[in-house]
Design an enzyme around this catalytic site. Structure first.
Site, PDB file in Angstrom:
ATOM      1  N   SER A   1      -1.706  -1.406   4.208  1.00 34.21           N
ATOM      2  CA  SER A   1      -2.880  -1.133   5.030  1.00 34.21           C
ATOM      3  C   SER A   1      -3.717  -0.043   4.386  1.00 34.21           C
ATOM      4  CB  SER A   1      -2.426  -0.679   6.414  1.00 34.21           C
ATOM      5  OG  SER A   1      -1.819   0.589   6.307  1.00 34.21           O
ATOM      6  N   LYS A   2      -4.782   0.303   5.049  1.00 33.18           N
ATOM      7  CA  LYS A   2      -5.732   1.284   4.493  1.00 33.18           C
ATOM      8  C   LYS A   2      -5.052   2.525   3.952  1.00 33.18           C
ATOM      9  CE  LYS A   2      -6.498  -1.016   7.719  1.00 33.18           C
ATOM     10  NZ  LYS A   2      -5.925  -1.783   8.456  1.00 33.18           N
ATOM     11  N   ARG A   3      -4.014   2.958   4.646  1.00 29.29           N
ATOM     12  CA  ARG A   3      -3.451   4.217   4.177  1.00 29.29           C
ATOM     13  C   ARG A   3      -2.710   4.097   2.857  1.00 29.29           C
ATOM     14  NH1 ARG A   3       0.487   2.463   7.546  1.00 29.29           N
ATOM     15  NH2 ARG A   3       2.429   3.207   6.643  1.00 29.29           N
ATOM     16  N   HIS A   4      -2.563   2.893   2.364  1.00 31.90           N
ATOM     17  CA  HIS A   4      -1.963   2.738   1.041  1.00 31.90           C
ATOM     18  C   HIS A   4      -3.025   2.758  -0.050  1.00 31.90           C
ATOM     19  CE1 HIS A   4       1.912   1.825   2.752  1.00 31.90           C
ATOM     20  NE2 HIS A   4       1.342   0.971   3.559  1.00 31.90           N
ATOM     21  N   GLY A   5      -4.261   3.018   0.349  1.00 36.20           N
ATOM     22  CA  GLY A   5      -5.320   3.034  -0.648  1.00 36.20           C
ATOM     23  C   GLY A   5      -6.190   1.803  -0.502  1.00 36.20           C
TER      24      GLY A   5
END
Length: 478
Positions: free
Chosen positions: A253-257
RNA sequence: GGCGCGUUGGAGAAGUGGCUGAACUCACCAGCCUUUCACGCUGGCAUUCAGGGGUUCGAAUCCCCUACGCGUCACCA
């Protein structure tokens, strides 16, 4: 046997996600491998979140990756329209069929009621399932509710206790209990069908033969199976591809980049590399080779080699793979690719070309070019570490730098000329390669490692070289 | 919590009962090539397949249990 027809059916609620791209790719590859059709359909029944920009982005991303579709939005086809909001009539017909057979009913429960029910069952550690409260309302009860202005939803009656067995193409037999489903909503109170219902109707009416999608849909599948049964339709074959995980092993998800395809495009990744990489996420080729073009993948792909365990998105591997493709590109193409990233530097066309040639084997992505800019732009050349500083302490260094400064002043700063004078210095002073090259390299850039030094010097230009040389001279106390 | 899926080295990942005394790739280390740097090449890198039990002449591969991870339980898709 009828023709293979697969589809990619994204909801246009954001840019095309890496996971979506992978699903699309597997569908595409499967279709091409089997000589079937690849269809792109838009699932836009979520009015709140759907928008046209997303749809455009998805199309652009698919095309950038090189996947074209036989039927669907933009290109049309025999089952048009391919946007769910334009297919409302089709769903209406299916709902009528369900009402006629007594398998659908109106439900007037309010959200608050449902929420209370849900919490009650949750607190008893049970699965939240709709109670079926509105199943058998009388005509009078219904008109009372209607008169009160309540807009009903439509639910499917789910009865019996035979387990629901799914013969999944990648996971094998998976079974669910029918009782675990409950009477679920198929049409929302605004008259728009819910995803689970719309997919079934669309997949059936569009003659989809295989449904290949992400594992997050596995637990939706029993609802869809029940719907196929209720409508008396044959089911497509299902295949659920494992999720793509981030480094921490949770769903990407977004928090993985960067998660959307455009992000990678913008960072200077090549579509060939991304496609190749995506193919390797959850699928493994038969041999040891792992670099494949899209058309090669089309021949190699096979569902039987799609793995059940989740795939981890390893950005380092993607970079490496991208580098492999990059290293084989003509320098003109590299120059074009790095163009946007060196705009600020105001380089001439020849300089960009020389830079492209110089960095070709060093870059994994176009955007990495910015890491190398300080090597010849600006005048930062302080020794990077103790080892580099030690190079400058060698007693042959003053001699080399003095000779270099003198000779360099007399030539045009071009790679060939620079090569010549460095060779002269070596011969005239009877020095070995390292003594000359390392001295010049560290004196000028502060680094012991880096791209070809001749080209780097040429890119610096006369003035900059002079400044850097002077700085070094001062630093070593000459 | 219910349901579902998964668990192979620092990382990705092959391998579904004997030819694996566990491919291949990334990273790392050593060496070679190179007048420097890089590219490239060669070699090294899991006495072991989450843990425990069982089946079998033989198991990473089949069965059971435990642990852990993840997904999903909407009038979202």
């Amino acid at each position: 046997m009828s023709k293979i027809r697969v589809r990619f059916a994204p909801s246009p609620t954001g840019p095309l996600h890496i996971g979506g791209a992978r699903s699309a790719l597997f569908n595409y590859l499967f279709a091409k491998k089997e000589g079937g059709d690849f269809i792109v359909r838009i699932e836009d029944t979520d009015l709140e979140r759907s928008n046209r920009e997303s749809e455009e982005n998805i199309k652009d991303s698919l095309r950038w990756l090189g996947m074209d579709w036989n039927e669907g939005i933009d290109v049309g086809g025999p089952f048009a329209p391919y946007r769910q909001m334009e297919r409302l009539d089709t769903y209406k017909a299916a709902v009528e069929q369900l009402f006629a057979s007594g398998q659908a009913y109106y439900c007037y429960c309010s959200e608050a009621e449902l929420e209370a029910e849900r919490e009650a069952s949750l607190s008893q550690k049970a699965m939240p399932i709709y109670s079926g409260k509105c199943r058998n309302l009388t005509k009078e009860e219904r008109s009372a509710k209607e008169a009160a202005g309540i807009k009903p939803v439509i639910r499917l009656r789910v009865e019996g206790d035979e387990p629901i067995i799914i013969d999944d193409l990648v996971r094998g037999q998976v079974s669910f209990e029918r009782a675990g489903i409950g009477d679920f909503v198929i049409v929302k109170s605004d008259g728009i069908p819910v995803y689970n219902f719309a997919v079934v109707v669309d997949d059936h009416t569009m003659n989809i033969s295989h449904v290949l999608r992400g594992e997050e849909h596995l637990s939706n599948t029993p609802r869809q199976v029940v719907l196929y049964q209720a409508l008396g339709w044959d089911m497509p074959q299902f295949g659920h591809i494992s999720l793509i995980l981030g480094k921490d092993k949770s769903k990407m998800s977004k928090r993985h980049g960067s998660v959307s395809v455009v992000n990678y495009k913008d960072q200077g990744f090549l579509p060939e590399a991304l496609v190749n990489f995506l193919a390797l996420l959850g699928w493994a080729p038969e041999g040891e080779r792992e670099m494949f073009s899209l058309s090669e993948l089309t021949k190699e792909f096979s569902l039987s080699r799609v793995s059940k365990s989740p795939a981890v998105f390893d950005i380092e591997k993607l970079k490496w793979l991208n580098g492999q493709y990059l290293h084989n590109l003509p320098k003109e193409t590299i120059a074009e690719g790095i163009g946007p990233f060196v705009k600020e530097a105001n380089l001439s066309e020849e300089q960009v070309l020389l830079l492209a040639e110089t960095l070709q084997k060093h870059l994994n992505t176009f955007s990495e070019v910015t890491d190398y800019l300080p090597l010849f732009l600006g005048t930062e050349n302080e020794p990077q570490n103790a080892e580099a500083a030690a190079v400058l302490a060698e007693n042959t260094v003053p001699l080399v730098l003095k000779a270099f400064a003198e000779k360099f002043a007399k030539i045009e700063p071009e790679p060939e000329n620079i090569k010549t004078i460095l060779k002269e210095i070596r011969k005239e002073n009877n020095l070995n390669g390292a003594q000359v090259f390392m001295a010049v390299r560290v004196a000028l850039t502060g680094c012991q490692h880096g791209p070809d030094i001749h080209n780097l010097i040429a890119l610096m230009g006369k003035e900059n070289v002079a400044v850097r040389l002077a700085q070094t001279a001062k630093r070593v106390g000459q």
